[in-house]
Design a protein around this motif. Structure first.
Motif, PDB file in Angstrom:
ATOM      1  N   MET A   1     155.703  -5.133 103.299  1.00 26.38           N
ATOM      2  CA  MET A   1     156.064  -5.260 101.751  1.00 26.38           C
ATOM      3  C   MET A   1     155.932  -6.922 101.583  1.00 26.38           C
ATOM      4  N   ALA A   2     154.902  -7.109 100.530  1.00 29.01           N
ATOM      5  CA  ALA A   2     154.664  -8.434 100.135  1.00 29.01           C
ATOM      6  C   ALA A   2     155.726  -9.067  99.112  1.00 29.01           C
ATOM      7  N   ALA A   3     155.760 -10.483  99.212  1.00 28.69           N
ATOM      8  CA  ALA A   3     156.637 -10.947  98.275  1.00 28.69           C
ATOM      9  C   ALA A   3     155.740 -12.332  97.769  1.00 28.69           C
ATOM     10  N   ILE A   4     156.197 -12.885  96.556  1.00 28.73           N
ATOM     11  CA  ILE A   4     155.788 -14.086  96.212  1.00 28.73           C
ATOM     12  C   ILE A   4     156.630 -15.105  95.827  1.00 28.73           C
ATOM     13  N   GLY A   5     156.112 -16.245  96.273  1.00 32.71           N
ATOM     14  CA  GLY A   5     156.767 -17.652  95.908  1.00 32.71           C
ATOM     15  C   GLY A   5     156.149 -18.361  94.818  1.00 32.71           C
ATOM     16  N   VAL A   6     156.859 -18.950  93.848  1.00 37.53           N
ATOM     17  CA  VAL A   6     156.155 -19.503  92.840  1.00 37.53           C
ATOM     18  C   VAL A   6     156.719 -20.825  92.459  1.00 37.53           C
ATOM     19  N   HIS A   7     156.004 -21.875  92.562  1.00 34.13           N
ATOM     20  CA  HIS A   7     156.478 -23.251  92.006  1.00 34.13           C
ATOM     21  C   HIS A   7     156.037 -23.493  90.617  1.00 34.13           C
ATOM     22  N   PHE A   8     156.891 -23.491  89.731  1.00 36.00           N
ATOM     23  CA  PHE A   8     156.611 -23.826  88.530  1.00 36.00           C
ATOM     24  C   PHE A   8     156.705 -25.306  88.014  1.00 36.00           C
ATOM     25  N   GLY A   9     156.030 -26.240  87.934  1.00 33.30           N
ATOM     26  CA  GLY A   9     156.183 -27.538  87.684  1.00 33.30           C
ATOM     27  C   GLY A   9     155.898 -27.928  86.277  1.00 33.30           C
ATOM     28  N   TYR A  10     155.974 -29.390  86.163  1.00 34.54           N
ATOM     29  CA  TYR A  10     155.839 -29.769  84.671  1.00 34.54           C
ATOM     30  C   TYR A  10     154.486 -29.861  84.234  1.00 34.54           C
ATOM     31  N   THR A  11     153.487 -30.139  85.260  1.00 34.82           N
ATOM     32  CA  THR A  11     152.020 -30.286  84.991  1.00 34.82           C
ATOM     33  C   THR A  11     151.466 -29.074  85.657  1.00 34.82           C
ATOM     34  N   CYS A  12     151.946 -28.502  86.917  1.00 40.26           N
ATOM     35  CA  CYS A  12     150.977 -27.664  87.623  1.00 40.26           C
ATOM     36  C   CYS A  12     151.966 -26.638  88.189  1.00 40.26           C
ATOM     37  N   ALA A  13     151.206 -25.554  88.509  1.00 40.90           N
ATOM     38  CA  ALA A  13     151.819 -24.248  88.840  1.00 40.90           C
ATOM     39  C   ALA A  13     151.247 -23.665  90.317  1.00 40.90           C
ATOM     40  N   CYS A  14     151.941 -23.296  91.251  1.00 44.82           N
ATOM     41  CA  CYS A  14     151.358 -22.737  92.219  1.00 44.82           C
ATOM     42  C   CYS A  14     152.011 -21.526  92.883  1.00 44.82           C
ATOM     43  N   VAL A  15     151.199 -20.678  93.463  1.00 41.32           N
ATOM     44  CA  VAL A  15     151.698 -19.342  93.911  1.00 41.32           C
ATOM     45  C   VAL A  15     151.344 -19.170  95.434  1.00 41.32           C
ATOM     46  N   ALA A  16     152.420 -18.757  96.025  1.00 38.11           N
ATOM     47  CA  ALA A  16     151.954 -18.256  97.651  1.00 38.11           C
ATOM     48  C   ALA A  16     152.702 -16.968  97.828  1.00 38.11           C
ATOM     49  N   VAL A  17     152.033 -16.231  98.848  1.00 36.38           N
ATOM     50  CA  VAL A  17     152.349 -14.852  99.117  1.00 36.38           C
ATOM     51  C   VAL A  17     152.823 -14.683 100.311  1.00 36.38           C
ATOM     52  N   PHE A  18     153.697 -13.960 100.634  1.00 32.93           N
ATOM     53  CA  PHE A  18     154.311 -13.746 101.961  1.00 32.93           C
ATOM     54  C   PHE A  18     153.844 -12.289 102.419  1.00 32.93           C
ATOM     55  N   LYS A  19     153.323 -12.060 103.463  1.00 36.82           N
ATOM     56  CA  LYS A  19     152.574 -10.982 103.854  1.00 36.82           C
ATOM     57  C   LYS A  19     152.158 -10.917 105.578  1.00 36.82           C
ATOM     58  N   ASP A  20     152.742  -9.819 106.154  1.00 37.69           N
ATOM     59  CA  ASP A  20     152.513  -9.819 107.648  1.00 37.69           C
ATOM     60  C   ASP A  20     152.960 -10.936 108.240  1.00 37.69           C
ATOM     61  N   GLY A  21     154.076 -11.644 107.770  1.00 35.19           N
ATOM     62  CA  GLY A  21     154.988 -12.634 108.519  1.00 35.19           C
ATOM     63  C   GLY A  21     154.305 -14.001 108.261  1.00 35.19           C
ATOM     64  N   ARG A  22     153.329 -14.099 107.268  1.00 32.55           N
ATOM     65  CA  ARG A  22     153.126 -15.418 106.839  1.00 32.55           C
ATOM     66  C   ARG A  22     153.138 -15.650 105.459  1.00 32.55           C
ATOM     67  N   ALA A  23     153.153 -16.864 105.207  1.00 31.20           N
ATOM     68  CA  ALA A  23     153.341 -17.393 103.892  1.00 31.20           C
ATOM     69  C   ALA A  23     151.973 -18.281 103.346  1.00 31.20           C
ATOM     70  N   GLU A  24     151.044 -17.810 102.286  1.00 26.46           N
ATOM     71  CA  GLU A  24     149.770 -18.796 102.026  1.00 26.46           C
ATOM     72  C   GLU A  24     149.836 -18.806 100.823  1.00 26.46           C
ATOM     73  N   VAL A  25     149.266 -20.054 100.388  1.00 23.79           N
ATOM     74  CA  VAL A  25     148.849 -20.101  99.160  1.00 23.79           C
ATOM     75  C   VAL A  25     147.500 -19.421  98.446  1.00 23.79           C
ATOM     76  N   VAL A  26     147.754 -19.054  97.511  1.00 21.35           N
ATOM     77  CA  VAL A  26     146.263 -18.330  97.039  1.00 21.35           C
ATOM     78  C   VAL A  26     145.737 -18.841  95.748  1.00 21.35           C
ATOM     79  N   ALA A  27     144.403 -19.053  95.782  1.00 23.95           N
ATOM     80  CA  ALA A  27     143.718 -19.409  94.787  1.00 23.95           C
ATOM     81  C   ALA A  27     143.420 -18.701  93.510  1.00 23.95           C
ATOM     82  N   ASN A  28     143.503 -19.274  92.230  1.00 27.64           N
ATOM     83  CA  ASN A  28     143.253 -18.683  91.041  1.00 27.64           C
ATOM     84  C   ASN A  28     141.660 -18.297  90.795  1.00 27.64           C
TER      85      ASN A  28
END
Length: 503
Positions: A1-28
């Motif tokens: 089961m996948a899960a998401i991590g989100v960094h909501f900043g003042y000027t930029c936001a970034c999202v990473a996904v956790f799947k298969d034991g690894r966390a990786e940032v994904v591009a928009n």
């Protein structure tokens, strides 16, 4: 089961996904791994991200930037008033709450939570596009100094965007998780400094790691400096170069300065990896194009005072914490502007024999840590050993308000920030025996003034002619940050209140 991590900043936001034991940032959808926190309103649509940022030159009055500054704050808050003065998009007062006024064929008011909802929905779409499936479980990061109301507003915006918020975690803790600090060390005490230079603020936090437990010893946040400060300095230099070459002053032309800011921002990013960068602006003023080459050495000279201002809080924080540079075992860099080579070198000079962790992209590391926490919470354990548990701590000082003999308000710290949770404190509330009522008020320390969390009124107290009322108050904070307060009077009557956690 996948899960998401989100960094909501003042000027930029970034999202990473956790799947298969690894966390990786994904591009928009534009191929960028970070997304500008910019939302533009047009007559028939809302545009989020890089397209909204680039279109701001022509649509500044309907483009919202830095919404995080006003999220969860009242209109009278000094930070909101500062944002109002700087924002090109009009900010109005509606029921003591800030709202943006959008103009066009149809005028409308938009709440900051609605802006945040659009940005977070964009993050959700980005993650789902990478996973190829619907996913809602997410961990979202917040600054350590975020007040209760700000956390509530962010959580509500995330839920409105379709997330099931597993937890809100603090940015310094997420940065440590991303590097696995404390997760592979079952014993032994160490100190870690987390240095974050984002778009509009600088924060420095010292944490103690002991047997896999994190404890915040001290933190400092400065909203007067950020990556945008470096961009402004470079844009002003470009304006001066244009004036020297064309004898035209564009420093008072808002549209021309926005163009220069966009060009300076791109050049600043390039100078982190290259020795020079070219700044080209099409039709900057009266149809005249502008082309200028800036070297890294020139950029460092222009921003010399800003670099000094960026490292000074490190020294101040260590002094107030009672530590020296030799007591720090690791330094973690995060925030996009901590990529700047000159800044990294100055930090290395302060910590000559300390490991400087910057292998992960600084503007992505917090999102990665959030995704790893999300993976743990949905059951995909990174390290199943019991030593890899992060203990929650009180995010800010919990204050008790009392009145002294002169009638003045006096605040005392009941739960200091960094207190490991759960925590329980007893307090004896005293008052003159002739009073029929006593009041207990709890506050949370914020950046400007304390924010009230709870108020308990004990009524119908028995009159004591020769003594004082002594009320036994018990305050308990659970691991999730929720508070429970109970007061027992001399008659045995109990008043209690629970305050739900924002994270």
């Amino acid at each position: 089961m996948a899960a998401i991590g989100v960094h909501f900043g003042y000027t930029c936001a970034c999202v990473a996904v956790f799947k298969d034991g690894r966390a990786e940032v994904v591009a928009n959808d534009a191929g960028d791994r970070v997304t500008p926190v910019v939302v533009a309103y047009r007559d028939t649509e809302q545009v989020v991200g890089i397209a909204a940022k680039h279109g701001r030159v022509r649509n500044a009055a309907n483009t919202v930037v830095k919404v995080k500054q006003v999220l969860g704050r009242s209109f009278k808050d000094p930070e909101v008033q500062k944002h109002k003065a700087e924002s090109k998009c009009p900010l109005m007062n509606k029921g003591e709450q800030p709202v943006y006024e959008m103009t066009g064929e149809i005028s409308r008011h938009v709440a900051p939570q609605d802006i945040a909802k659009l940005i977070l929905h964009k993050m959700k779409e980005t993650a789902q596009s990478a996973l190829g499936a619907d996913v809602t479980d997410a961990v979202i990061t917040v600054p350590f100094e975020f007040a209760h109301a700000q956390k509530v507003a962010l959580r509500e915006a995330a839920e409105a965007a379709g997330f099931r918020v597993l937890r809100l975690i603090h940015e310094p803790a997420a940065a440590l998780l991303a590097y696995g600090i404390g997760q592979d060390c079952p014993s032994g005490k160490s100190h870690v400094l987390v240095y974050k230079l984002g778009g509009t603020s600088l924060s420095v936090t010292v944490l103690q790691v002991n047997g896999g437990m994190f404890r915040v010893l001290n933190t400092h946040t400065d909203h007067s400096i950020g990556g945008e400060s470096f961009t402004v300095a470079l844009a002003q230099h470009l304006a001066a170069e244009f004036k020297r070459s064309f004898k035209q002053d564009v420093s008072c032309n808002a549209r021309a300065m926005l163009k220069l800011m966009n060009s300076a921002d791109m050049a600043k990013h390039s100078l982190s990896t290259l020795g020079s960068a070219n700044c080209f602006v099409d039709s900057l003023h009266d149809g005249m194009d502008f082309d200028c080459n800036v070297s890294r050495a020139r950029f460092e000279l222009l921003c010399a005072s800003l670099f000094n201002k960026s490292v000074q809080p490190i020294k101040t924080l260590l002094e107030t914490t009672g530590l020296t540079a030799c007591d720090i075992n690791q330094v973690v860099l995060c925030g996009g502007s901590s990529r700047i080579p000159r800044l990294q070198q100055m930090i290395k000079d302060l910590f000559a024999d300390v490991e400087l962790l910057s292998s992960a992209p600084p503007d992505e590391v917090i999102a990665v840590g959030a995704a790893m926490e999300a993976g743990l919470l949905v059951g995909r354990e990174i390290d199943p050993s019991p030593e890899s548990v992060t203990v929650e701590a009180c995010a800010s000082d919990i204050l008790l308000k009392e009145v002294d003999e002169s009638g003045a308000d006096v605040f005392s710290v009941l739960l200091p920030s960094g207190t490991p949770l759960p925590a329980r404190r007893h307090h004896i509330l005293s008052g003159p025996g002739h009073l029929p009522t006593l009041c207990l008020e709890l506050y949370q320390k914020s950046t400007q003034r304390p924010e009230r969390l709870a108020k308990i009124v004990l009524k119908d107290l028995e009159t004591k002619e020769d003594g004082n009322h002594d009320i036994d108050a018990v305050v308990t904070m659970k691991r999730d940050g929720s508070l429970h307060v109970s007061c027992v009077g001399s008659t045995g009557k109990t008043e209690a209140i629970s305050i739900p956690a924002a994270s």
